[in-house]
Design an enzyme around this catalytic site. Structure first.
Site, mmCIF file in Angstrom:
data_model
loop_
_atom_site.group_PDB
_atom_site.id
_atom_site.type_symbol
_atom_site.label_atom_id
_atom_site.label_comp_id
_atom_site.label_asym_id
_atom_site.label_seq_id
_atom_site.Cartn_x
_atom_site.Cartn_y
_atom_site.Cartn_z
ATOM 1 C CD GLU A 45 -2.965 -1.230 2.223
ATOM 2 O OE1 GLU A 45 -2.707 -0.723 3.324
ATOM 3 O OE2 GLU A 45 -4.047 -1.757 1.930
ATOM 4 C CG ASP A 84 -7.707 -5.131 5.019
ATOM 5 O OD1 ASP A 84 -7.248 -5.448 6.124
ATOM 6 O OD2 ASP A 84 -7.678 -3.975 4.582
ATOM 7 C CD GLU A 89 -9.759 -0.884 8.020
ATOM 8 O OE1 GLU A 89 -8.862 -1.506 8.627
ATOM 9 O OE2 GLU A 89 -9.633 -0.466 6.852
HETATM 10 C C1 GCU Z 1 -6.069 -1.948 5.726
HETATM 11 C C2 GCU Z 1 -6.379 -0.609 6.306
HETATM 12 C C3 GCU Z 1 -5.193 0.288 6.241
HETATM 13 C C4 GCU Z 1 -3.984 -0.396 6.880
HETATM 14 C C5 GCU Z 1 -3.753 -1.741 6.247
HETATM 15 C C6 GCU Z 1 -2.662 -2.560 6.909
HETATM 16 O O1 GCU Z 1 -5.895 -1.849 4.345
HETATM 17 O O2 GCU Z 1 -7.471 -0.039 5.629
HETATM 18 O O3 GCU Z 1 -5.510 1.476 6.913
HETATM 19 O O4 GCU Z 1 -2.864 0.392 6.751
HETATM 20 O O5 GCU Z 1 -4.929 -2.492 6.316
HETATM 21 O O6 GCU Z 1 -2.997 -3.529 7.574
HETATM 22 O O7 GCU Z 1 -1.509 -2.254 6.764
#
Ligand code: GCU
Length: 651
Positions: A258, A337, A365
């Site tokens: 990400e 997730d 979340e």
């Molecule tokens: C999810 C979440 C993110 C987080 C990521 C992770 O995608 O929405 O905010 O950073 O998980 O576990 O690294």
């Protein structure tokens, strides 16, 4: 003496109705000091004496107890807690407190934790915000510096220790600019302050670090894990950390995920990345916790050959056995997730020569963001008790975490944290139960969902037995309730993009995140079978066969594994479309029932908690209605199939 100015959750009452008038404890270290202090808070009438107190803390040598286990002995009215180390005494002490507060008999004998690692990952940023945090700002930071409210941190440490948590990381896995500097000398005195507070409660402190720190703060033009200058940067940095904080835990690292930097940028593998840290931290007894949440987050939705669910296994299975002995892989429980329903990540069971911990998420979340009741023990038990059906023993997750790790002491469980500056810690009073439950279940994997909910309720509220039963029933059914009104049958991701709260059925459908449901006028679901993306092949042959066959795939995972027509008949005998309608009406009805149950507790529950839950239940009800109506209308419009029971579905 510690000031307790926060809602202390399950540590709120004192114990005075025992026969303990005296306690004795041998001096050893700062955890012993903690026990003394806790005695004065929780057993205020008990005086310390040396020698043989009514409650005695005694060091022994017993290999089976390890560093954390304890042994309780009780003769007449005298109780003795025995342990090899002060951590064991601390856990034995909290056990006794909790039993007595619940008027339960003390069970004598040995107690040793089932899981070695019992960790919390904070996703706190130094500006005070918390990534995916819904209970107020960070208790550690504000305005890009440390908050330095040490009383509050201490109160948090005792909450964690009282249920056996033994490790935590104190900043977000996405390490932004300011937080990248946490490893610098200028930040270390503050990190040490937190470290020492937690250490006094037997908890190891970790930092999340930025893989690209050598570039960002080290003046280098690369972060290549094999570059000599990069290695030198990390050697110097880590040596300085241990100079200031000799008992520091180590690093948590999110790399190549990400947008976070990682070894891929330099053509290196994740083993090379992780082992760089493993090697250096290892010199000081530190650990490198490396996350497996690695996938392509810039996917083209048009490209049906990519399946995000495959990613963690595809990246990490080939590296099994290649990590240093003090590297631990941290694997999310499901392959996407933290959705309401996800099958277990196929890495568990397949990965056999690598230290591993499973990652849960306390903060809600995707599951109501502290505004819905969502008690998580059912989810955790499902995965811990899951049989991967490999043809070796043990193939059950709770056991194989240990047996498939190179060093069983470096295996276990971690969970994304939930607390913030809200007075009750978790925004929703009833969701305190998840922290309590998390610790209890990590320690004792045999406990049931009901048992833990009962314990939490009786430690938290002074109410009638009937009222406790009502709370326990709300908690233990809440995950199923949430599932009923959410995305159907394991398809996941029908939430509003980015915020992840409330429905938006097609919100992610044409986006880059790899989370699609593929609904059209005929049907819905991901074809992950052997005819589709072949994700199913990542499981053991037995599980693969079960999931691959539409007639044996469990209903709750159906749309995770299969694309089926709306008229497909489920194992429960209903058509998929009718099941979707029924579940969404039921889900809303169940929230309405919770509201009635809660109203019936008026006058019994303290006013602050009562109002808190009443207001949040109202919000949960409104959100459930929104989910019901959007999901039902969406599928009615797609399929044209009317509800057999002729209930209101908007056109
Ligand atoms: C999810 C979440 C993110 C987080 C990521 C992770 O995608 O929405 O905010 O950073 O998980 O576990 O690294």
């Amino acid at each position: 003496m510690m000031k307790i100015n926060r809602d202390p959750c399950w540590l709120q009452g004192t114990v005075s109705n025992t026969n303990f008038k005296t306690f004795s404890i041998e001096d050893k270290d700062r955890i012993v000091t903690t026990i003394r202090e806790e005695m004065s808070i929780l057993f205020p009438d008990t005086q310390e004496i040396s020698g043989k107190g009514d409650l005695a803390f005694v060091f022994i040598q017993d290999e089976e107890l390890g560093e954390e286990g304890y042994y309780i002995e009780s003769e007449n009215s005298r109780v003795v807690i025995k342990a090899n180390c002060s951590k064991g005494l601390l856990y034995g002490f909290f056990y006794i407190y909790q039993q007595l507060r619940q008027n339960k008999p003390l069970v004598t004998g040995r107690s040793v934790p089932d899981q070695s690692f019992r960790m919390i990952n904070h996703w706190d940023n130094m500006d005070g915000s918390i990534e995916r945090g819904y209970a107020g700002d960070s208790i550690f930071y504000k305005d890009n510096t440390f908050r330095r409210d040490y009383d509050l941190v201490r109160q948090y440490a005792r909450l964690l220790a009282s249920v056996g948590i033994n490790a935590l990381s104190i900043n977000n896995v996405n390490v932004h600019e300011v937080e990248t500097r946490l490893i610098l000398e200028s930040s270390l005195p503050d990190v040490k302050m937190l470290n020492d507070i937690f250490a006094a409660y037997g908890i190891k402190t970790f930092l999340s670090i930025n893989f690209a720190a050598p570039k960002k703060i080290g003046g280098l033009h690369t972060a290549d894990p094999l570059d000599e200058k990069v290695i030198e940067f990390w050697e110097n940095t880590i040596a300085k950390i241990y100079q200031v904080i000799p008992d520091f835990g180590g690093f948590v690292i999110k790399a190549d995920s990400e947008g976070e930097p990682g070894p891929f940028a330099y053509g290196r593998g994740h083993d090379e990345g992780a082992n760089l840290f493993g090697r250096i931290l290892g010199k000081f007894g530190g650990l490198c916790i490396w996350r497996c949440f690695v996938y392509d987050c810039a996917q083209d939705w048009r490209d049906r050959s990519i399946d995000r669910a495959r990613a963690a296994y595809d990246h990490f299975l080939p590296l099994d056995g290649k990590f240093d002995d003090n590297v631990i892989l941290q694997i999310k429980l499901g392959a996407l997730d933290f959705q309401v329903i996800e099958p277990l990540s196929p890495l568990f069971g397949a990965l056999r020569h690598t230290n591993q911990i499973i990652e849960f998420q306390l903060t809600q979340e995707y599951t109501g963001q502290q505004r819905a009741i969502y008690y998580q023990v059912p989810v955790w038990k499902e995965v811990l008790d899951f049989d991967t059906k490999y043809d070796y023993e043990p193939s059950i997750v709770k056991k194989l975490l240990k047996t498939n790790s190179v060093n069983p002491k470096l295996s276990g469980i971690c969970a994304v944290g939930v607390v913030g500056m809200d007075d009750n810690w978790t925004h929703h009073k009833l969701m305190q139960s998840n922290i309590y439950a998390y610790g209890r279940l990590c320690w004792d994997n045999q406990l049931s969902s009901e048992e833990i909910a009962q314990e939490w309720s009786s430690l938290t509220f002074s109410i009638s037995q009937k009222a406790h039963e009502k709370i326990v029933s709300m908690l233990t059914t809440s995950r199923e309730t949430y599932r009923l009104y959410n995305a159907p049958n394991g398809v996941g991701f029908m939430c509003k993009p980015n915020v992840h709260y409330g429905p938006s059925i097609d919100g992610y459908e044409y986006d880059r995140w790899g989370t699609y449901h593929f609904a059209d006028r005929n049907g819905i679901g991901n074809d992950r079978t052997l005819n589709g993306t072949k994700y199913v092949q990542q499981y053991s042959p037995t599980r693969c066969q079960e999931y691959n066959d539409v007639t044996t795939c469990p209903d709750e995972f159906l749309l995770w594994f299969h694309h089926v027509p709306y008229e497909h008949v489920l194992q429960n005998g209903k058509t998929l479309i009718q099941d979707i309608y029924d579940n969404h009406f039921d889900g809303v009805q169940r929230v309405a029932d919770y509201q009635k149950i809660w109203e019936s507790l008026s006058g019994e529950i303290d006013l602050v908690s009562f109002k808190n839950v009443r207001e949040l239940l109202k919000e949960q009800y409104e959100m459930a209605v929104e989910w019901r109506d959007q999901v039902n209308t969406y599928f009615y419009r797609k399929s044209g199939v009317v509800d057999e029971k002729d209930r209101k579905i908007y056109e």
